[in-house]
Motif scaffolding. Sequence first.
Motif, PDB file in Angstrom:
ATOM      1  N   VAL A 207       6.166  -9.122   2.161  1.00  0.00           N
ATOM      2  CA  VAL A 207       5.407  -8.394   3.180  1.00  0.00           C
ATOM      3  C   VAL A 207       4.970  -7.063   2.566  1.00  0.00           C
ATOM      4  CG1 VAL A 207       5.552  -7.213   5.412  1.00  0.00           C
ATOM      5  CG2 VAL A 207       6.649  -9.447   5.107  1.00  0.00           C
ATOM      6  N   ASN A 208       3.682  -6.792   2.604  1.00  0.00           N
ATOM      7  CA  ASN A 208       3.149  -5.562   2.027  1.00  0.00           C
ATOM      8  C   ASN A 208       2.932  -4.532   3.131  1.00  0.00           C
ATOM      9  OD1 ASN A 208       1.764  -3.521   0.725  1.00  0.00           O
ATOM     10  ND2 ASN A 208       0.488  -4.915  -0.471  1.00  0.00           N
ATOM     11  N   LEU A 209       3.946  -3.703   3.369  1.00  0.00           N
ATOM     12  CA  LEU A 209       3.845  -2.666   4.394  1.00  0.00           C
ATOM     13  C   LEU A 209       2.763  -1.657   4.006  1.00  0.00           C
ATOM     14  CD1 LEU A 209       7.645  -1.918   4.965  1.00  0.00           C
ATOM     15  CD2 LEU A 209       6.166  -3.397   6.330  1.00  0.00           C
ATOM     16  N   GLY A 210       1.809  -1.439   4.882  1.00  0.00           N
ATOM     17  CA  GLY A 210       0.747  -0.472   4.618  1.00  0.00           C
ATOM     18  C   GLY A 210      -0.282  -0.936   3.610  1.00  0.00           C
ATOM     19  N   ASN A 211      -0.216  -2.202   3.211  1.00  0.00           N
ATOM     20  CA  ASN A 211      -1.172  -2.775   2.255  1.00  0.00           C
ATOM     21  C   ASN A 211      -1.359  -1.923   1.005  1.00  0.00           C
ATOM     22  OD1 ASN A 211      -1.787  -5.123   3.813  1.00  0.00           O
ATOM     23  ND2 ASN A 211      -2.952  -3.785   5.181  1.00  0.00           N
ATOM     24  N   LYS A 212      -0.259  -1.548   0.383  1.00  0.00           N
ATOM     25  CA  LYS A 212      -0.276  -0.722  -0.832  1.00  0.00           C
ATOM     26  C   LYS A 212      -0.317  -1.604  -2.078  1.00  0.00           C
ATOM     27  CE  LYS A 212       0.553   3.276   1.249  1.00  0.00           C
ATOM     28  NZ  LYS A 212      -0.365   4.389   1.211  1.00  0.00           N
ATOM     29  N   ARG A 213      -0.953  -1.098  -3.131  1.00  0.00           N
ATOM     30  CA  ARG A 213      -0.925  -1.787  -4.424  1.00  0.00           C
ATOM     31  C   ARG A 213       0.376  -1.438  -5.132  1.00  0.00           C
ATOM     32  NH1 ARG A 213      -5.323   1.018  -5.406  1.00  0.00           N
ATOM     33  NH2 ARG A 213      -4.596   1.605  -7.493  1.00  0.00           N
ATOM     34  N   PRO A 214       1.115  -2.423  -5.622  1.00  0.00           N
ATOM     35  CA  PRO A 214       2.385  -2.141  -6.311  1.00  0.00           C
ATOM     36  C   PRO A 214       2.222  -1.219  -7.523  1.00  0.00           C
ATOM     37  CG  PRO A 214       2.169  -4.474  -5.866  1.00  0.00           C
ATOM     38  CD  PRO A 214       0.859  -3.850  -5.496  1.00  0.00           C
ATOM     39  N   THR A 215       1.064  -1.256  -8.160  1.00  0.00           N
ATOM     40  CA  THR A 215       0.847  -0.413  -9.334  1.00  0.00           C
ATOM     41  C   THR A 215       0.335   0.980  -8.975  1.00  0.00           C
ATOM     42  OG1 THR A 215      -1.370  -1.340  -9.576  1.00  0.00           O
ATOM     43  CG2 THR A 215       0.411  -2.378 -10.862  1.00  0.00           C
TER      44      THR A 215
END
Length: 193
Positions: A160-168
């Motif tokens: 689940v990507n909270l806040g739709n952030k890029r991991p990098t």
Amino acid sequence: MFTRRSSSILLLFIMIFTLCTSVSFAAEVKPLADDPGVFYPGTNTKAKPGDMLVSNTTSSKGLTGHAAIVTDNLSVVHIGGFGENPEEISLSKFFKRYDNSVKVIRYTSSRDAKKAGEWARTYAEEYSDAKYDLAVKLNGFTRTYCSKIVWQAYYYGADVNLGNKRPTSTQLFEPYAILDLDDTREVEETGSW
């Protein structure tokens, strides 16, 4: 047909089977009345794995607030700030440390939340020597901050990507961002906000 000895053995087998079966079933049944649950201190709200905790009682280099996550064994994983490492502490210790000013945010999928809570507990165990640092990408594990641990728990533990952030990305995932996430709801607020 049956000898006396065969009858005795058969009777003994039936008695053992009956006894073992009833003991086995008795061990599996746990009445709800004996399982009161774990409640957030001073509330009637049950703690659940994956609950996100946000406090308004801290500030670090302009970043206001503090965040933590409830694990699958209903303790809390967080990192307190500079000079500290990720740790797993009790709910009562967390609430006391942060002056009982905490909002509890719950993700809508309890299945995903439980996975996130499990990931957080494992992270705290495996990276107990991680350093506090705000200038880091979201995908690293050895340098972290409080709300990054929450983001990673959902991202790596439950996909689940909270806040739709890029991991990098080096963009901060701020503690107060947790208060406005999609697919969440506030279930408790303590202290003064």
